[in-house]
Scaffold this motif. Structure first.
Motif, PDB file in Angstrom:
ATOM      1  N   LEU A   1      -0.991  -1.895   4.315  1.00  0.00           N
ATOM      2  CA  LEU A   1      -1.251  -1.314   3.086  1.00  0.00           C
ATOM      3  C   LEU A   1      -2.578  -1.540   2.382  1.00  0.00           C
ATOM      4  CD1 LEU A   1       2.116  -0.577   1.596  1.00  0.00           C
ATOM      5  CD2 LEU A   1       0.887   1.078   3.038  1.00  0.00           C
ATOM      6  N   ALA A   2      -3.032  -2.710   2.244  1.00  0.00           N
ATOM      7  CA  ALA A   2      -4.054  -3.348   1.582  1.00  0.00           C
ATOM      8  C   ALA A   2      -5.443  -2.801   2.443  1.00  0.00           C
ATOM      9  CB  ALA A   2      -4.147  -4.707   1.287  1.00  0.00           C
ATOM     10  N   ARG A   3      -5.183  -3.085   3.891  1.00  0.00           N
ATOM     11  CA  ARG A   3      -6.155  -2.662   4.619  1.00  0.00           C
ATOM     12  C   ARG A   3      -6.487  -0.904   4.549  1.00  0.00           C
ATOM     13  NH1 ARG A   3      -4.537  -3.698  10.274  1.00  0.00           N
ATOM     14  NH2 ARG A   3      -4.289  -1.738  10.587  1.00  0.00           N
ATOM     15  N   TRP A   4      -5.569  -0.326   4.654  1.00  0.00           N
ATOM     16  CA  TRP A   4      -5.719   0.983   4.533  1.00  0.00           C
ATOM     17  C   TRP A   4      -6.145   1.579   3.087  1.00  0.00           C
ATOM     18  CZ3 TRP A   4      -0.006   1.980   6.543  1.00  0.00           C
ATOM     19  CH2 TRP A   4      -0.243   1.980   8.063  1.00  0.00           C
ATOM     20  N   LEU A   5      -5.903   0.746   2.001  1.00  0.00           N
ATOM     21  CA  LEU A   5      -6.605   1.237   0.954  1.00  0.00           C
ATOM     22  C   LEU A   5      -8.023   0.858   0.929  1.00  0.00           C
ATOM     23  CD1 LEU A   5      -3.468   0.485  -1.879  1.00  0.00           C
ATOM     24  CD2 LEU A   5      -4.506   2.735  -0.735  1.00  0.00           C
ATOM     25  N   ARG A   6      -8.342  -0.429   1.184  1.00  0.00           N
ATOM     26  CA  ARG A   6      -9.684  -0.611   1.481  1.00  0.00           C
ATOM     27  C   ARG A   6     -10.244   0.384   2.259  1.00  0.00           C
ATOM     28  NH1 ARG A   6      -7.606  -5.707   2.017  1.00  0.00           N
ATOM     29  NH2 ARG A   6      -7.593  -5.966   4.270  1.00  0.00           N
ATOM     30  N   ALA A   7      -9.984   0.733   3.414  1.00  0.00           N
ATOM     31  CA  ALA A   7     -10.298   1.944   4.261  1.00  0.00           C
ATOM     32  C   ALA A   7     -10.853   3.398   3.595  1.00  0.00           C
ATOM     33  CB  ALA A   7      -9.483   1.849   5.561  1.00  0.00           C
ATOM     34  N   LEU A   8      -9.740   3.427   2.844  1.00  0.00           N
ATOM     35  CA  LEU A   8      -9.743   4.945   2.143  1.00  0.00           C
ATOM     36  C   LEU A   8     -10.946   4.715   0.800  1.00  0.00           C
ATOM     37  CD1 LEU A   8      -6.126   5.681   1.324  1.00  0.00           C
ATOM     38  CD2 LEU A   8      -7.643   7.245   2.535  1.00  0.00           C
ATOM     39  N   ARG A   9     -11.033   3.528   0.648  1.00  0.00           N
ATOM     40  CA  ARG A   9     -12.096   3.500  -0.570  1.00  0.00           C
ATOM     41  C   ARG A   9     -13.422   3.374   0.276  1.00  0.00           C
ATOM     42  NH1 ARG A   9     -10.810  -1.036  -2.106  1.00  0.00           N
ATOM     43  NH2 ARG A   9      -9.510  -0.080  -4.177  1.00  0.00           N
ATOM     44  N   ALA A  10     -13.539   2.784   1.462  1.00  0.00           N
ATOM     45  CA  ALA A  10     -14.544   2.698   2.020  1.00  0.00           C
ATOM     46  C   ALA A  10     -15.277   4.245   2.800  1.00  0.00           C
ATOM     47  CB  ALA A  10     -14.669   1.721   3.380  1.00  0.00           C
ATOM     48  N   VAL A  11     -14.399   5.213   2.887  1.00  0.00           N
ATOM     49  CA  VAL A  11     -14.873   6.347   3.360  1.00  0.00           C
ATOM     50  C   VAL A  11     -15.057   7.296   2.316  1.00  0.00           C
ATOM     51  CG1 VAL A  11     -13.703   6.062   5.690  1.00  0.00           C
ATOM     52  CG2 VAL A  11     -12.402   7.056   3.629  1.00  0.00           C
ATOM     53  N   GLY A  12     -14.757   7.025   0.928  1.00  0.00           N
ATOM     54  CA  GLY A  12     -15.059   7.760  -0.173  1.00  0.00           C
ATOM     55  C   GLY A  12     -14.053   8.414  -0.845  1.00  0.00           C
ATOM     56  N   TYR A  13     -12.568   8.116  -0.685  1.00  0.00           N
ATOM     57  CA  TYR A  13     -11.586   8.643  -1.154  1.00  0.00           C
ATOM     58  C   TYR A  13     -11.575   8.013  -2.662  1.00  0.00           C
ATOM     59  CZ  TYR A  13      -6.866   9.840  -2.829  1.00  0.00           C
ATOM     60  OH  TYR A  13      -5.881  10.314  -3.596  1.00  0.00           O
ATOM     61  N   ALA A  14     -11.484   8.878  -3.634  1.00  0.00           N
ATOM     62  CA  ALA A  14     -11.612   8.345  -4.957  1.00  0.00           C
ATOM     63  C   ALA A  14     -10.302   9.148  -5.997  1.00  0.00           C
ATOM     64  CB  ALA A  14     -12.996   8.866  -5.616  1.00  0.00           C
ATOM     65  N   GLY A  15      -9.187   9.762  -5.244  1.00  0.00           N
ATOM     66  CA  GLY A  15      -8.270  10.104  -5.969  1.00  0.00           C
ATOM     67  C   GLY A  15      -7.051   9.098  -6.206  1.00  0.00           C
ATOM     68  N   TRP A  16      -6.144   9.661  -6.657  1.00  0.00           N
ATOM     69  CA  TRP A  16      -4.895   8.711  -7.116  1.00  0.00           C
ATOM     70  C   TRP A  16      -4.097   8.124  -5.950  1.00  0.00           C
ATOM     71  CZ3 TRP A  16      -4.838   7.600 -11.854  1.00  0.00           C
ATOM     72  CH2 TRP A  16      -5.268   8.217 -12.922  1.00  0.00           C
TER      73      TRP A  16
END
Length: 236
Positions: free
Chosen positions: A214-229
């Motif tokens: 999960l930590a890797r996936w959240l980092r990846a989301l941040r990297a692609v620009g996801y900024a939601g909840w």
């Protein structure tokens, strides 16, 4: 990205109206909820009491499910089977959204193929939501073999038909359990997710209790620009 707590699953050991306060006591100031009523058309007093439970607890409601039918009996949405109940739920959900500033409403589409009348009904509902600045979320689910939305590809395909007022809810737990390549899904369309939920697997427990990265996936989301909840929709 910021964390929210799903009060319905994390605090299922206490009555619905006590759950927001429990979340606040645990340090959360943002929450989401499943449909908090027994029926699609609760009376005004029930709606008032739910809204008061949110405001009195001092938390912000950012997402709420619409009525999904008898979930314990296996239903996963009534848009195609009981349109009057779906309409009641939509009206009440959007009213709660106006009162509490909640702009996202998870909408289960029902088991089996999504009929053309159901798609049209959903599209009309999305347009109604969009008119007040809200979004109906389409979520892939696991553990229901005949649920028609199981991957992000399924969800985006349906959203493309629904138009304005629709968005994709990516629960990384459901995607992983269904066998989707979550890394690839995030890389391809993570920036377009409207809302994200997490839990670990197996068991849908707290992050860190299972094997999902999960930590890797959240980092990846941040990297692609996801900024939601990111909502913790997990068994405590």
């Amino acid at each position: 990205m910021s964390l929210a707590a799903n009060v319905s699953i994390r605090y299922s050991d206490v009555p619905v109206l006590e759950r927001p306060a429990r979340a606040r006591a645990d340090g959360f100031d943002v929450v989401e909820s499943w449909w908090p009523f027994a029926a699609a058309d609760p009376d005004d007093a029930e709606v008032d009491a739910f809204c008061a439970s949110i405001t009195d607890a001092g938390v912000r409601l950012v997402a709420m499910n619409l009525y999904g039918g008898d979930m314990a009996a296996g239903e996963r949405g009534v848009v195609g089977t009981r349109p009057a109940e779906f309409a009641d739920s939509l009206a009440i959900g959007l009213e709660i959204g106006r009162r509490l500033g909640c702009r996202m409403h998870n909408t289960l589409v029902g088991r089996g193929p999504v009929s053309e009348p159901a798609v049209e009904r959903l599209a009309d509902a999305c347009a109604t939501a969009a008119a007040q600045g809200s979004t109906l979320l389409i979520e892939p689910l696991s553990a229901v073999d005949d649920y028609p939305v199981r991957t992000t590809v399924d969800a985006f395909a349906l959203v493309s038909r629904l138009g304005a007022g629709s968005g994709v809810l990516a629960d990384l737990y459901h995607l992983a359990v269904n066998g989707e390549d979550v890394d690839a899904a995030i890389a391809a369309r993570g920036a377009e997710f409207t809302h994200v939920q997490i839990a670990d697997a197996p068991g849908r427990g707290e992050p860190g209790t299972g094997s999902l990265p999960l930590a890797r996936w959240l980092r990846a989301l941040r990297a692609v620009g996801y900024a939601g909840w990111v909502a913790l929709e997990n068994v405590p």
